[in-house]
Design a protein around this motif. Structure first.
Motif, PDB file in Angstrom:
ATOM      1  N   VAL A  61       0.876  -1.167   0.000  1.00 17.17           N
ATOM      2  CA  VAL A  61       0.000   0.000   0.000  1.00 17.17           C
ATOM      3  C   VAL A  61       0.913   1.216   0.000  1.00 17.17           C
ATOM      4  CG1 VAL A  61      -1.733   1.285   1.277  1.00 17.17           C
ATOM      5  CG2 VAL A  61      -1.764  -1.164   1.328  1.00 17.17           C
ATOM      6  N   PHE A  62       0.655   2.185  -0.882  1.00 16.54           N
ATOM      7  CA  PHE A  62       1.487   3.382  -0.917  1.00 16.54           C
ATOM      8  C   PHE A  62       0.986   4.356   0.134  1.00 16.54           C
ATOM      9  CE2 PHE A  62       4.442   3.095  -4.276  1.00 16.54           C
ATOM     10  CZ  PHE A  62       3.917   2.204  -5.170  1.00 16.54           C
TER      11      PHE A  62
ATOM     12  N   PRO B  49      -2.133  -7.134   5.188  1.00 17.28           N
ATOM     13  CA  PRO B  49      -3.227  -6.674   6.060  1.00 17.28           C
ATOM     14  C   PRO B  49      -4.618  -6.941   5.499  1.00 17.28           C
ATOM     15  CG  PRO B  49      -2.164  -4.816   5.023  1.00 17.28           C
ATOM     16  CD  PRO B  49      -1.362  -6.001   4.672  1.00 17.28           C
ATOM     17  N   ASP B  50      -4.793  -6.928   4.162  1.00 19.31           N
ATOM     18  CA  ASP B  50      -6.109  -7.227   3.598  1.00 19.31           C
ATOM     19  C   ASP B  50      -6.554  -8.629   3.940  1.00 19.31           C
ATOM     20  OD1 ASP B  50      -4.925  -5.321   1.106  1.00 19.31           O
ATOM     21  OD2 ASP B  50      -6.941  -4.943   1.819  1.00 19.31           O
TER      22      ASP B  50
ATOM     23  N   GLY C 122     -11.962   1.476   0.215  1.00 22.97           N
ATOM     24  CA  GLY C 122     -11.211   0.287  -0.178  1.00 22.97           C
ATOM     25  C   GLY C 122     -10.013   0.600  -1.032  1.00 22.97           C
ATOM     26  N   HIS C 123     -10.012   1.739  -1.728  1.00 21.22           N
ATOM     27  CA  HIS C 123      -8.897   2.030  -2.614  1.00 21.22           C
ATOM     28  C   HIS C 123      -7.858   2.913  -1.949  1.00 21.22           C
ATOM     29  CE1 HIS C 123     -11.976   5.072  -2.951  1.00 21.22           C
ATOM     30  NE2 HIS C 123     -11.089   5.922  -3.408  1.00 21.22           N
ATOM     31  N   LEU C 124      -8.027   3.270  -0.664  1.00 17.13           N
ATOM     32  CA  LEU C 124      -7.043   4.122   0.004  1.00 17.13           C
ATOM     33  C   LEU C 124      -6.301   3.403   1.108  1.00 17.13           C
ATOM     34  CD1 LEU C 124      -9.271   7.259   0.394  1.00 17.13           C
ATOM     35  CD2 LEU C 124      -7.558   6.842  -1.307  1.00 17.13           C
ATOM     36  N   THR C 125      -6.988   2.542   1.852  1.00 13.09           N
ATOM     37  CA  THR C 125      -6.383   1.844   2.982  1.00 13.09           C
ATOM     38  C   THR C 125      -6.630   0.357   2.780  1.00 13.09           C
ATOM     39  OG1 THR C 125      -8.430   2.050   4.181  1.00 13.09           O
ATOM     40  CG2 THR C 125      -6.803   3.732   4.539  1.00 13.09           C
TER      41      THR C 125
END
Lengths: 119, 79, 227
Positions: A61-62, B49-50, C122-125
């Motif tokens: 994740v960025f 983490p997902d 969902g697309h940020l974290t």
């Protein structure tokens, strides 16, 4: 010590798969067999994520803008395991519904006794 | 760090063997829930983490709930 | 006798696996496609979370297959168990005490809010549609266990699930109708790390979250009724 740091996750994943296989092959109660199926699912998902790990990597994740791209772990096995977990729970729900219907029809959940009643 | 991972993997295998041995089906279901929870912590250590969130929400809450409702509608003790 | 055979078989399989574990060393990069997804992911799909851009962007068709499998399993469970829905409560369960009842009623909107937050961002974290949907279904499970005389309305749950599924397929067919591929990203991508960015990915994840949440709550509802 280096043996442990290389192989500890593999021991965990394959230990779960073998215990789950033993439960499915030996036990007589149908609900115990379904519990064994769920343990095999968890073991296989752990094995897939272990393959995608890279040493000293971080989550894909960025979160900060300046994160380099060559120190992240592999994101492809994580996407596949996400699908596999949801499909595992769908299979489990259908198996439980068949077990409940079988109990109402035969009156027992012992697999050796159910096999003796022919069609 | 390595010692914590070793203890967690050992706990996971011991509770999977407990799910094999117990004759009371409710205790076996709770042992399977412990296996799922420790697997969620190991997913976090492997930087995913997902997957850890999905395994904790689905494997530890919903599958245990479905199993307990199923055991309540059939027999409790394995013969 | 059977146990001996099974232990022998498992020992043979374990021996074979230990001999071939040297081929997969731990912690060394093994594929090359992961580098392409990490390097080009943010500018091609616009989402900061790479796992989300793989699940919905690059491999969105597999997600459609997974939703179909979950749908088929829910329909199969409803057909096999075969409950008929009475409007009365389940009389053989005694009511919970006052503290449990009030606590469950208090916690229910809080858990719904956390689940909705997880699938909108969902697309940020880390998060997304499946995790948020599972948290919403566990809020309904808490309601069934604590307050045993409340049920969700059947028409509401069916409508929410239908809207979620049709939105996903409609977004895909719009991509086909403007001349590109199925599930093509036709909305503007915007700035990365904003809430309204990444094209169709927030819309698809909201649809998936609503559909998965109402399906899993429907599974619990089917199992708990008398048949």
């Amino acid at each position: 010590m280096t043996f442990l740091s290389e192989y500890i996750y593999y021991i965990g994943a394959f230990g779960l798969i073998f215990i789950g296989l033993y439960i499915v092959l030996v036990k007589k109660n149908l609900i115990k067999v379904i519990i064994g199926l769920s343990i095999i699912d968890t073991g296989i998902n752990l094995f897939l994520i272990t393959i995608g790990y890279i040493r000293d990597g971080t989550a894909p994740v960025f979160s900060k803008p300046g994160l380099k791209a060559n120190e992240m772990v592999d994101p492809v096995p994580q996407a596949l395991v996400l699908t596999a977990i949801v499909i595992g729970v769908a299979i489990l729900a259908l198996a439980i519904s068949l077990a409940v219907k079988l109990y109402k029809h035969h009156g027992t959940l012992n697999l050796r006794k159910i096999n003796e009643q022919k069609w | 760090m390595l010692i914590i991972v070793t203890i967690l993997v050992l706990l996971m295998i011991v509770s999977a063997i407990a799910a094999l041995i117990f004759k009371d089906l409710i205790s076996a279901v709770i042992a399977a829930c412990i296996v799922s929870l420790i697997a969620a912590v190991l997913f976090y250590f492997l930087q995913a983490p997902d997957v850890a969130m999905a395994e904790a929400a689905i494997g530890a809450a919903l599958v245990t709930g479905i199993f307990v409702i199923a055991v309540k509608r059939t027999k409790r003790f394995e013969e | 006798m059977r146990k001996l055979f099974v232990i022998l078989l498992l020992l043979i399989i374990a021996g074979g696996i230990t001999l071939s574990l040297k081929e997969i060393p731990f912690g060394i990069p093994k594929t090359k496609i992961g580098d392409h997804f990490i390097n080009k992911g943010v500018e091609e799909t616009g989402s900061v979370n790479i796992v989300t851009s793989v699940v919905v962007g690059y491999r969105g068709f597999d997600t459609l297959g997974e939703i179909t499998v979950l749908f088929a399993a829910t329909i199969g469970l409803g057909a096999v168990i075969g409950t008929f829905r009475k409007n009365s409560v389940n009389r053989e369960v005694e009511a919970a005490s006052l503290i449990v009842y009030t606590g469950c009623r208090f916690l229910f909107p809080v858990i719904l809010l956390v689940g909705t937050y997880i699938f909108i961002h969902g697309h940020l974290t880390p998060g997304g549609g499946f995790q948020g949907g599972a948290i919403i279904a566990s809020a309904f499970l808490l309601m069934y266990l604590g307050c045993s005389n409340k049920r969700i309305k059947e028409n509401l749950s069916k409508t929410v699930e239908m809207i979620g599924g049709l939105t996903f397929i409609a977004v895909g067919i719009i991509g086909l109708a403007i001349g590109q591929d199925f599930l093509f990203n036709f909305l503007p991508k915007g700035e990365p790390a904003e809430l309204l960015s990444a094209g169709i990915i927030p819309i698809v994840y909201i649809a998936i979250g609503l559909k998965v949440g109402s399906e899993l709550a429907g599974i619990i509802d089917n199992l708990i009724q008398k048949s």
